[in-house]
Each structure stands twice: as structure tokens, then as C-alpha cells.
Design a protein around this motif. Structure first.
Motif, PDB file in Angstrom:
ATOM      1  N   ALA A  17      -8.249  11.463  -5.536  1.00 49.10           N
ATOM      2  CA  ALA A  17      -8.662  12.868  -5.453  1.00 49.10           C
ATOM      3  C   ALA A  17      -7.909  13.703  -6.483  1.00 49.10           C
ATOM      4  CB  ALA A  17      -8.434  13.412  -4.047  1.00 49.10           C
ATOM      5  N   VAL A  20      -9.125  12.611 -10.177  1.00 51.65           N
ATOM      6  CA  VAL A  20     -10.470  13.134 -10.428  1.00 51.65           C
ATOM      7  C   VAL A  20     -10.434  14.656 -10.521  1.00 51.65           C
ATOM      8  CG1 VAL A  20     -12.769  13.390  -9.398  1.00 51.65           C
ATOM      9  CG2 VAL A  20     -11.687  11.151  -9.491  1.00 51.65           C
ATOM     10  N   LEU A  24     -11.434  16.839 -13.830  1.00 49.57           N
ATOM     11  CA  LEU A  24     -12.531  17.804 -13.761  1.00 49.57           C
ATOM     12  C   LEU A  24     -12.075  19.199 -14.182  1.00 49.57           C
ATOM     13  CD1 LEU A  24     -15.469  18.302 -13.107  1.00 49.57           C
ATOM     14  CD2 LEU A  24     -14.800  18.705 -10.733  1.00 49.57           C
ATOM     15  N   HIS A  51     -13.679  10.812 -15.957  1.00 48.29           N
ATOM     16  CA  HIS A  51     -13.962  11.511 -14.706  1.00 48.29           C
ATOM     17  C   HIS A  51     -15.160  10.874 -14.004  1.00 48.29           C
ATOM     18  CE1 HIS A  51     -14.810  14.547 -11.710  1.00 48.29           C
ATOM     19  NE2 HIS A  51     -16.035  14.629 -12.192  1.00 48.29           N
ATOM     20  N   GLY A  52     -16.202  10.576 -14.730  1.00 50.55           N
ATOM     21  CA  GLY A  52     -17.393   9.968 -14.129  1.00 50.55           C
ATOM     22  C   GLY A  52     -17.109   8.621 -13.495  1.00 50.55           C
ATOM     23  N   TYR A  55     -14.672   9.027 -10.547  1.00 43.97           N
ATOM     24  CA  TYR A  55     -15.348   9.655  -9.413  1.00 43.97           C
ATOM     25  C   TYR A  55     -15.979   8.585  -8.522  1.00 43.97           C
ATOM     26  CZ  TYR A  55     -18.574  12.458  -6.690  1.00 43.97           C
ATOM     27  OH  TYR A  55     -19.263  13.032  -5.657  1.00 43.97           O
ATOM     28  N   LEU A  58     -13.322   7.298  -6.448  1.00 41.48           N
ATOM     29  CA  LEU A  58     -13.027   8.279  -5.405  1.00 41.48           C
ATOM     30  C   LEU A  58     -14.003   8.116  -4.243  1.00 41.48           C
ATOM     31  CD1 LEU A  58     -11.599  10.861  -4.306  1.00 41.48           C
ATOM     32  CD2 LEU A  58     -13.349  12.153  -5.514  1.00 41.48           C
ATOM     33  N   LEU A  59     -15.267   7.931  -4.538  1.00 43.59           N
ATOM     34  CA  LEU A  59     -16.266   7.733  -3.478  1.00 43.59           C
ATOM     35  C   LEU A  59     -15.957   6.487  -2.654  1.00 43.59           C
ATOM     36  CD1 LEU A  59     -19.589   8.623  -5.329  1.00 43.59           C
ATOM     37  CD2 LEU A  59     -18.249  10.061  -3.764  1.00 43.59           C
ATOM     38  N   GLY A  83     -15.524  16.422  -5.140  1.00 45.28           N
ATOM     39  CA  GLY A  83     -15.127  15.855  -6.427  1.00 45.28           C
ATOM     40  C   GLY A  83     -15.963  16.343  -7.590  1.00 45.28           C
ATOM     41  N   THR A  84     -16.983  17.154  -7.298  1.00 48.39           N
ATOM     42  CA  THR A  84     -17.850  17.661  -8.357  1.00 48.39           C
ATOM     43  C   THR A  84     -17.621  19.145  -8.648  1.00 48.39           C
ATOM     44  OG1 THR A  84     -19.631  18.235  -6.824  1.00 48.39           O
ATOM     45  CG2 THR A  84     -19.632  15.994  -7.725  1.00 48.39           C
ATOM     46  N   SER A  89     -11.560  19.481  -5.021  1.00 52.06           N
ATOM     47  CA  SER A  89     -11.057  18.177  -4.592  1.00 52.06           C
ATOM     48  C   SER A  89      -9.642  18.285  -4.050  1.00 52.06           C
ATOM     49  CB  SER A  89     -11.112  17.154  -5.729  1.00 52.06           C
ATOM     50  OG  SER A  89     -10.221  17.498  -6.752  1.00 52.06           O
TER      51      SER A  89
END
Length: 118
Positions: A17, A20, A24, A51-52, A55, A58-59, A83-84, A89
Motif C-alpha cells: 500500500a 503503490v 501514484l 505503479h501498474g 498495483y 497490492l490487489l 490504490g487508484t 491508499s
């Protein structure tokens, strides 16, 4: 509840978290202004791609943690969306940590031996 497994999952989630979230914030607050105002897209490329990919990790860590502590799907979805959004986050990580630590504390108090009364 597997306390050791939950603690490990929480640590993994918190690290992801923060990573990411920082990427971001740098992407949105530094990279995008440099790209559109300065014509330099190096920061966007350097932070956007990691980041992509991160992420997605992170999921995975959020899903792992949610299954261990039995969060409802709605809560997992909110954490995933956090996270977006820049800075969100960090807020979601704080709430998730508080929730998990509360659950661990209640589990520890249930497992503690009760005092002997005479």
C-alpha cells in the motif's frame, strides 16, 4: 484465526500500500505536470509502469489479507479502489491496519486464560 499468518499478510499489504501510494503520488503530482507542462514524460514512464505492476501485487496482498480476516467483499473493493486515488491508499492502509489489529487483539483476549475466581 491464524495470528501469525494474519500478521504476515498485514505486513505484506502495508508495504505494498505504501509503495503503490508513493508511486501514484509521484506520478500524479510530479510526473503528469512535468509531462503536460514541461514536455518531459520521463517521470511518468519511470513511475507509471511500476505503479501498474505493483498495483496488481497490492490487489493480491489485499485479497490474501481479506480472506484471512474474513472481510466482506465491499471492504476489499474499497481497498482495491484506494490504490487508484492519490493519497487514499495511505488512508485505506491505516483503516485496514486498525481493523486487523483490533481483530487480533480480540482474538488474543479470547485465547487468554480466564482468572480463577474463588
Amino acid at each position: 484465526m491464524d495470528v501469525r499468518g494474519v500478521r504476515g499478510a498485514l505486513t505484506r499489504y502495508r508495504v505494498m500500500a505504501w509503495i503503490v501510494g508513493v508511486l501514484l503520488v509521484v506520478l500524479v503530482c510530479v510526473g503528469l505536470p512535468l509531462k503536460y507542462l514541461g514536455g518531459d514524460d520521463w517521470v511518468v514512464t519511470a513511475t507509471g509502469v511500476p505503479h501498474g505492476w505493483l498495483y496488481m501485487l497490492l490487489l493480491i496482498t489485499a485479497f490474501d489479507l481479506s480472506r484471512r480476516v474474513k472481510w466482506p467483499w465491499r471492504w476489499l473493493l474499497l481497498i482495491a479502489l484506494a490504490g487508484t486515488v492519490p493519497f487514499l491508499s495511505f488512508v485505506a492502509e491505516r483503516f485496514a491496519t486498525k481493523d486487523v489489529q483490533g481483530r487480533l487483539a480480540s482474538t488474543a483476549s479470547e485465547d487468554a486464560p480466564s482468572p480463577i475466581r474463588e
